[in-house]
Design a protein around this motif. Structure first.
Motif, PDB file in Angstrom:
ATOM      1  N   THR A   1       0.854  -1.181   0.000  1.00 24.86           N
ATOM      2  CA  THR A   1       0.000   0.000   0.000  1.00 24.86           C
ATOM      3  C   THR A   1       0.893   1.236   0.000  1.00 24.86           C
ATOM      4  O   THR A   1       2.064   1.173   0.388  1.00 24.86           O
ATOM      5  N   PHE A   2       0.330   2.365  -0.456  1.00 26.85           N
ATOM      6  CA  PHE A   2       1.141   3.561  -0.653  1.00 26.85           C
ATOM      7  C   PHE A   2       0.456   4.799  -0.075  1.00 26.85           C
ATOM      8  O   PHE A   2      -0.769   4.925  -0.130  1.00 26.85           O
ATOM      9  N   THR A   3       1.268   5.689   0.448  1.00 27.92           N
ATOM     10  CA  THR A   3       0.852   7.054   0.768  1.00 27.92           C
ATOM     11  C   THR A   3       1.792   7.963  -0.002  1.00 27.92           C
ATOM     12  O   THR A   3       2.974   8.061   0.328  1.00 27.92           O
ATOM     13  N   LEU A   4       1.287   8.600  -1.062  1.00 28.83           N
ATOM     14  CA  LEU A   4       2.120   9.435  -1.921  1.00 28.83           C
ATOM     15  C   LEU A   4       1.753  10.910  -1.748  1.00 28.83           C
ATOM     16  O   LEU A   4       0.626  11.244  -1.388  1.00 28.83           O
ATOM     17  N   GLY A   5       2.721  11.777  -2.023  1.00 29.86           N
ATOM     18  CA  GLY A   5       2.485  13.207  -1.899  1.00 29.86           C
ATOM     19  C   GLY A   5       2.480  13.686  -0.462  1.00 29.86           C
ATOM     20  O   GLY A   5       2.025  14.793  -0.169  1.00 29.86           O
ATOM     21  N   GLU A   6       2.999  12.873   0.443  1.00 25.01           N
ATOM     22  CA  GLU A   6       3.082  13.251   1.856  1.00 25.01           C
ATOM     23  C   GLU A   6       4.487  12.947   2.369  1.00 25.01           C
ATOM     24  O   GLU A   6       5.024  11.867   2.121  1.00 25.01           O
ATOM     25  N   ARG A   7       5.059  13.898   3.081  1.00 25.02           N
ATOM     26  CA  ARG A   7       6.411  13.721   3.608  1.00 25.02           C
ATOM     27  C   ARG A   7       6.354  13.159   5.027  1.00 25.02           C
ATOM     28  O   ARG A   7       5.542  13.591   5.843  1.00 25.02           O
ATOM     29  N   VAL A   8       7.205  12.186   5.309  1.00 31.90           N
ATOM     30  CA  VAL A   8       7.284  11.640   6.656  1.00 31.90           C
ATOM     31  C   VAL A   8       7.881  12.697   7.587  1.00 31.90           C
ATOM     32  O   VAL A   8       8.935  13.269   7.290  1.00 31.90           O
ATOM     33  N   GLU A   9       7.192  12.950   8.679  1.00 32.75           N
ATOM     34  CA  GLU A   9       7.625  13.991   9.607  1.00 32.75           C
ATOM     35  C   GLU A   9       8.150  13.434  10.928  1.00 32.75           C
ATOM     36  O   GLU A   9       9.199  13.835  11.406  1.00 32.75           O
ATOM     37  N   GLU A  10       7.398  12.526  11.539  1.00 30.37           N
ATOM     38  CA  GLU A  10       7.725  12.085  12.903  1.00 30.37           C
ATOM     39  C   GLU A  10       7.893  10.576  12.983  1.00 30.37           C
ATOM     40  O   GLU A  10       7.209   9.820  12.291  1.00 30.37           O
ATOM     41  N   LEU A  11       8.795  10.172  13.852  1.00 24.24           N
ATOM     42  CA  LEU A  11       9.016   8.757  14.159  1.00 24.24           C
ATOM     43  C   LEU A  11       8.917   8.593  15.667  1.00 24.24           C
ATOM     44  O   LEU A  11       9.737   9.138  16.408  1.00 24.24           O
ATOM     45  N   ASP A  12       7.916   7.863  16.111  1.00 25.34           N
ATOM     46  CA  ASP A  12       7.719   7.668  17.553  1.00 25.34           C
ATOM     47  C   ASP A  12       7.838   6.186  17.884  1.00 25.34           C
ATOM     48  O   ASP A  12       7.034   5.362  17.419  1.00 25.34           O
TER      49      ASP A  12
END
Length: 335
Positions: free
Chosen positions: A79-90
């Protein structure tokens, strides 16, 4: 909340091949990329450029390689999430992660694989007043859909591979194309430069050397640009599109704040499995660094294979990993 085994940050060729290697081991992947399409640099910068060092392919267009990789991973239903930048890693108490994007999308996973190429890319923009006013209204920094430029008047600026390649390609679509370059020689591949010079001599394109685009004009939409020729003569060109191709500026972006060990803008990894200093987080492809590192797609493919074997131990801690060849096992589709 999206739940998966592995969250892959970056939908370039290495990230896509990581989906394949993970799928062979029955691990599910969700892929996130700031770009609106899969393929990374191959799709954004040089989809029509041939690549010569992919095993088994004497030559393959970058865009075709992306298409083949997408076909290869179909059985594993990523599955994909495109056009969004990864911001946080928790990191959670149980060792798993929640990854959050710029649009608030949250992905719960047990492993994070950073395959972001050189990081987030921003176009290197020329210093032209009011240029940003025409972004999306005649000014484009990348060629995503060549058909958009069919039968249009185009001004391309630049002297590297991207400018040369797109000039050659778009000349066959455009009504009129002008290439503006500030130098007298090109930085791109010699054969591409020769092709452009030949096209100019034959009248297929207009070529302005020792020239710079200094201004853009229009009423809500671009209709012309001003070019300074040899620092002394101003020339106005009516155009529908202005495409300055001066390369992209790589930036790690929010990854810099994740506590990863960095060295000269790249993520330090252990070459045993390409793990980072954060347990459960791996980095593969151009974004990582280690002694002897080569920034080649085929090296990233190798890194993806070793990463997947290590990730298996995190996803399935109670199972023993046994290497099985695809020639024996074939491709087992994930249900």
């Amino acid at each position: 909340m999206i739940t998966t085994d592995i969250c892959i940050v970056g939908a370039g060729p290495v990230g896509l091949f990581a989906v394949f290697e993970a799928g062979l081991l029955k691990m599910r992947c969700h892929v996130v990329d700031a770009l609106p399409v899969v393929g990374g640099q191959l799709a954004e910068i040089y989809p029509k450029k041939p690549i010569y060092d992919i095993p088994g392919f004497p030559s393959i267009l970058a865009g075709e390689l992306v298409e083949n990789l997408m076909k290869q991973i179909e059985p594993f239903h990523p599955t994909f999430t495109l056009g969004e930048r990864v911001e946080e890693l928790d990191k959670q108490e149980d060792g798993s992660f929640i990854v959050t994007t710029s649009e608030g999308t949250k992905i719960a996973c047990k492993v994070v694989v950073i395959a972001g190429g050189l990081g987030s890319f921003e176009p290197r923009k020329p210093a032209i007043e009011s240029l940003e006013n025409f972004e999306g209204k005649g000014v484009a920094y990348m060629v995503r859909d060549p058909e958009l430029f069919r039968s249009k008047r185009i001004v391309v600026a630049g002297g590297g591979d991207s400018a040369l390649d797109w000039t050659i390609y778009l000349a066959g679509l455009a009504e009129e194309l002008t290439l503006v370059h500030r130098g007298s020689t090109f930085r791109g591949a010699p054969e591409s430069a020769e092709k452009v010079l030949s096209m100019a001599e034959e009248g297929h394109i207009k070529l302005l050397l020792k020239s710079n685009v200094t201004d853009v004009h229009g009423n809500g939409k671009l209709d012309s640009v001003t070019v300074m020729i040899d620092n002394e003569t101003e020339h106005k060109i009516e155009t529908d599109y202005f495409i300055p191709l001066f390369g992209l500026v790589p930036k790690l972006g929010p990854l810099e704040n994740w506590g990863l060990e960095l060295e000269k803008g790249a993520i330090v990894v252990n070459t045993f499995d390409y793990s980072t200093n954060i347990e459960g987080v791996y980095a593969i492809g151009d974004i990582n660094t280690y002694p002897g590192k080569l920034k080649l797609i085929l090296c990233g493919f190798h890194e993806a294979a070793l990463m997947a074997q290590s990730a298996y131990n995190i996803i399935y801690p109670d199972k023993k990993f046994v290497l099985k060849y695809t020639t024996v096992n074939g491709i087992q589709e994930l249900s």
